[in-house]
Scaffold this motif. Sequence first.
Motif, PDB file in Angstrom:
ATOM      1  N   LYS A 229       0.858  -1.184   0.000  1.00 55.20           N
ATOM      2  CA  LYS A 229       0.000   0.000   0.000  1.00 55.20           C
ATOM      3  C   LYS A 229       0.893   1.232   0.000  1.00 55.20           C
ATOM      4  O   LYS A 229       1.133   1.845   1.040  1.00 55.20           O
ATOM      5  CB  LYS A 229      -0.894   0.008   1.242  1.00 55.20           C
ATOM      6  CG  LYS A 229      -1.786  -1.214   1.356  1.00 55.20           C
ATOM      7  CD  LYS A 229      -3.084  -0.992   0.609  1.00 55.20           C
ATOM      8  CE  LYS A 229      -4.037  -2.137   0.809  1.00 55.20           C
ATOM      9  NZ  LYS A 229      -4.692  -2.542  -0.433  1.00 55.20           N
TER      10      LYS A 229
ATOM     11  N   TYR B 168      -0.325   6.930  -0.546  1.00 52.49           N
ATOM     12  CA  TYR B 168      -1.566   6.344  -0.046  1.00 52.49           C
ATOM     13  C   TYR B 168      -1.757   6.846   1.388  1.00 52.49           C
ATOM     14  O   TYR B 168      -0.857   7.389   2.007  1.00 52.49           O
ATOM     15  CB  TYR B 168      -1.453   4.814   0.013  1.00 52.49           C
ATOM     16  CG  TYR B 168      -1.617   4.070  -1.293  1.00 52.49           C
ATOM     17  CD1 TYR B 168      -1.055   4.530  -2.467  1.00 52.49           C
ATOM     18  CD2 TYR B 168      -2.327   2.870  -1.336  1.00 52.49           C
ATOM     19  CE1 TYR B 168      -1.197   3.819  -3.658  1.00 52.49           C
ATOM     20  CE2 TYR B 168      -2.478   2.148  -2.512  1.00 52.49           C
ATOM     21  CZ  TYR B 168      -1.913   2.634  -3.663  1.00 52.49           C
ATOM     22  OH  TYR B 168      -2.053   1.919  -4.827  1.00 52.49           O
TER      23      TYR B 168
ATOM     24  N   VAL C  94      -9.016   2.515  -2.889  1.00 55.07           N
ATOM     25  CA  VAL C  94      -8.506   3.001  -1.599  1.00 55.07           C
ATOM     26  C   VAL C  94      -8.898   2.067  -0.459  1.00 55.07           C
ATOM     27  O   VAL C  94      -8.211   2.026   0.544  1.00 55.07           O
ATOM     28  CB  VAL C  94      -8.977   4.428  -1.246  1.00 55.07           C
ATOM     29  CG1 VAL C  94      -8.416   5.444  -2.200  1.00 55.07           C
ATOM     30  CG2 VAL C  94     -10.488   4.530  -1.166  1.00 55.07           C
TER      31      VAL C  94
ATOM     32  N   GLU D  45      -6.311   5.093  -5.783  1.00 55.46           N
ATOM     33  CA  GLU D  45      -4.976   5.655  -5.602  1.00 55.46           C
ATOM     34  C   GLU D  45      -4.112   5.198  -6.754  1.00 55.46           C
ATOM     35  O   GLU D  45      -4.194   4.050  -7.170  1.00 55.46           O
ATOM     36  CB  GLU D  45      -4.343   5.126  -4.304  1.00 55.46           C
ATOM     37  CG  GLU D  45      -4.913   5.699  -3.049  1.00 55.46           C
ATOM     38  CD  GLU D  45      -4.574   7.164  -2.878  1.00 55.46           C
ATOM     39  OE1 GLU D  45      -3.497   7.592  -3.336  1.00 55.46           O
ATOM     40  OE2 GLU D  45      -5.402   7.880  -2.315  1.00 55.46           O
TER      41      GLU D  45
END
Lengths: 480, 279
Positions: free
Chosen positions: A436, A457, B146, B269
């Motif tokens: 992530k 992120y 996300v 994202e």
Amino acid sequence: MKFEYAPAPESTAIVDIQSEYNLFIDGKFVPSKGGKRFETINPANEKVLSRVTQATSADVDRAVKAATEAHRKTWSKLTGAQRGKYLFRIARILQERAREFAVLESMDNGKPIRETRDTDIPLAAAHFFYHAGWADKLDYAGLGKNPKPHGVVGQIIPWNFPMLMLAWKVAPALATGNTVVLKPAETTPLTALLFAEVCQQADLPKGVVNILTGDGSTGAAIVNHPGINKIAFTGSTEVGKIIAKSVASSKKALTLELGGKGANIIFEDAPIDETVEGIINGIFFNQGHVCCAGSRLLVQENIKDELLEKLKRRMSLIRVGDPLDKNTDLGAINSQAQLMKIRELAESGDAEGAQRWSPQCELPEKGFWFPPTFFTGVSQAHRIAREEIFGPVLSVITFRTPSEAIEKANNTPYGLSAGIWTDKGSRILWSAQQLKAGVIWANTFNKFDPASPFGGYKESGWGREGGRHGLSAYLKGDFS
Amino acid sequence: MRVDVRKTYKLFIGGQFPRSESGRSYELLDAKGNFLANPALASRKDLRDAVVAARGVAEKWASASAFNRSQILYRVAEVMEGRREQFVSEVMAQEGVTKAQATKQVDAAIDLWVWYAGWCDKVPTIFGSTNPVSGSFYNFTTPEPVGVVAVFIDDNSSLLDIVHGVAPVLAGGNVVIAIANEEYPLCAITLSEVIATSDVPGGVVNVLTGRTEELAPWVASHMDIDGVDGSGVEPAAYETLKRDGADNLKRIYSFKAEGSPQRIISFMENKTVWHPIGI
């Protein structure tokens, strides 16, 4: 083995630093309305370089007015093609004056001349060159036909890459037809002020770029000014959240590039010598003052000892000292305050039971210095595993299986960068998919390019900078 | 004569249809002011349960192939088509519109699912990129979900707005907690029955009925919610939502009542990957 080097200092004759600087508003350097001056020093020797101006809210108001007028009267009237040519001019002037910028940046920031010369300034020029070409192609930016600029953009940038961050902010803003009020960091204002001169040399219309030096109060005045349509901020997550709250009740658009605690994951089949170079680059580039630094080393348990031996040997060869010496690898810490923060966090590592290691290295007496350092025996609960140190300090954590590596890497509120080192292609892509983080470097680290979107992120920020994705943050379309 | 079997409108959490843990409900009247139903009045605890359910299945939904998600969204449209009459009567009862007007809205809602179904496997192509960086590197950018997104449904319509809110967020690979509009909860629950029988894994969509003003602060402060569509929140409360949501930098947006890929990519994202090229 110890290498002796004769000093190879870059000459400072190329820079001409004035004893005092005014603010750059509406195309001219003008005195502040009521603002005091403050010193900016060379962190490598603590000598005062110049005295710059603390911009007041009255100054911010003047700058916003100038930017608003410039947007209405000149900048929005130009075609994209003509606007683009100003950016091309700026790019060329930055290339022509590259060495002057590199030396000045090194003096004001403390980073090695090798980096300012080979990375910061060439990349800053490249950012203007890249975005210049976008100015007449905005219909292709992915927001539908004829996207519009926001208007006046307030930009607040950090001290770790002063000129490069300026370029990341100013180039896309101008290419898309916005005008700018920019505040450089308190400790590194000089290259931004030199950039103001570049704007004059390029005959950029007055008011299109305004540069206000100052501290956080100047930044707050920019964030809260009602005449500003968009804020772009790079800095800490803490301040980013404050800004997000400040603009919540306004119509201001907001992009944020914030902190990170990047994991650099080393699998057992990684090419070990290249990996060691990647680890060094990941954490010691720019003294570790890098939001996307690979500050957590996640190493597979069975190769830990071998890797750390090689890492120690390589760290022993890092040359710490005079940033203007062309042989220097690790320069000065940017400020006393930052040095204190690094020391405090490193001491928390000692106190929480991790083991500290640094090579023998002589640090200059004057200035702010911290040796390249790593900690072993770090648990995920330790502060040095969770908090951004923003210095040359690496926390070493081990893992046994790939899924454990991913779980540990993602176990942070940040999500800016990550590194993967392995010879196995499918494992690279699998890891990249699981992580992530907004930027993944596989078998490399800390690479940047104007065409490559950068951003985080989770609590590492909102939006991207660079590439088409970064450009779109400065535009409004049908589509937004 | 036959006595109607009336429907109980409950919540939809983790693929189940529980009542609110609070035991509360509220009285819903139809457009003429007659009693219509007692929908559940969701509490903070119900929201937290929904977040747990959503988070638990987020990775599974995100890692489903885009083609698979596309088929599942299309399946929702198929199942909805078979329930057109029920949706038409609920829209008529809640909005007081004619059958023709209600039918038009239901048709548009079904077609909107089909439209978003087709987006699932186009988004990375259109909104991702391969980036020509200097130096010997391959560099590409792909949009990714996300994670957990809360959607406050707007009140322009009793059914279409729900699809405007939920479908694009699912298309991007996110999991959803939909907070139905207080005035228009019926279609939200009926739609969740459709979703429950359309191969959408349990927990991917969760539906809470209740009061927006009560739930909005809990959504804003929940640290395991990644994004919020605040289209259905009043302007003053929307400002508060944005302010409180900044504690974990939630991605918070509101949208016009129309279909747009912007609704999909707002909750995605962009991830950029670098790799050296060499022999």
